[in-house]
Design a protein around this motif. Sequence first.
Motif: not given
Length: 359
Positions: A273-287
């Motif tokens: 879920m962290r993928i969708f949660e992070t990108l959904g709020v507009g933050s930069f994701l490093l996964t």
Amino acid sequence: MKFLEYMSFYSSYLEELYASKPLLSSTPFQNQMNVLEADAFSGGHLFAPAMKQHGYDNTFAVVNCKQAQNAWARENKIPTELATRNQIICNQIDTIRPDVLHIADPVALDPRLLNECSWKPKLVMAWRAAPIPDDADWSNVDLMISTLGVCREKAMKLGARSVQKFSPAFPEFVAKKIANEIKQWDVVFAGQVGTLHRKRQQLIQHLIGMPEFQSKNRSLRLYLANWTSVTFDDAKSFIKPAVWGMEMFRTLKKGRIVVNNHIDMADNMASNMRIFETLGVGSFLLTEESDELAELFEPGVEVETYSCLSEMEDKIRYYLNHPEKREAIAKRGQVRCFRDHGLVARSQELDLLIKNYLS
């Protein structure tokens, strides 16, 4: 059609929420459900409200939320002092008479319970992307959905009639509620850390050891749940209490970089879920680099990846020093998340899945 969804929330989250709202437990069942929906805990799995736009008469309940379930029992003239949790659930199913029953946690709500219910839904769905007990019996499950192939395979062995790959979603209303949150911390990680997260433990220890965090030239925030059985060197100044619901989304929004790492059993699949949660709020994701990530988001364009911890470290430094590139990727990731992975889009997929199964 009637759509009934059963959720299961972390007990610690429910305890905190009801402690913060001491009058909530005395309010009607639907009011308690409205409060839980608005706080968006596990919002990417809560499909019942979104199914209304597709013509469903929708209801959801949280099986381990004793306060709300007791409220439902009182409203339906069921003596709460005599009824067990499972008896209340059976009464709900027999009273609501859903055409589609979606069990979002078939470990918390054992599908064998349906044998005790008078009403038989046309379709029983279940979701699981976490460890599954070997003694589970899912012969009452018509359709098991999951991001993880290992879970779909085991579901068939446990008696599920069919399986389908399916991803969680991002509840779009969350981004609007926290749009004005500003960036406060350089790197953020939020999630569970336990025996099922050996890789995650290594990642966290690596982050803690980075010189810029040790020297406090850059800020690192680790919001960890269930980590007390794990020993981290020099961790005290970085670890903060776990965050849930809207507070978790605000935390992700405040991070310039959000680092992600999957449960060990994910086996190189981009699924959490962290993928969708992070990108959904507009933050930069490093996964983590993953074979399946490109099916969801374009690496290097909408999300950034790492193949090893040293590469993660290098990319953290690079993107902290290049904010324009970082924020451009974050923006493109949010646009893609809303378009393809928001509750609006994903509920359409679920509606099609249901109709195809019932046709």
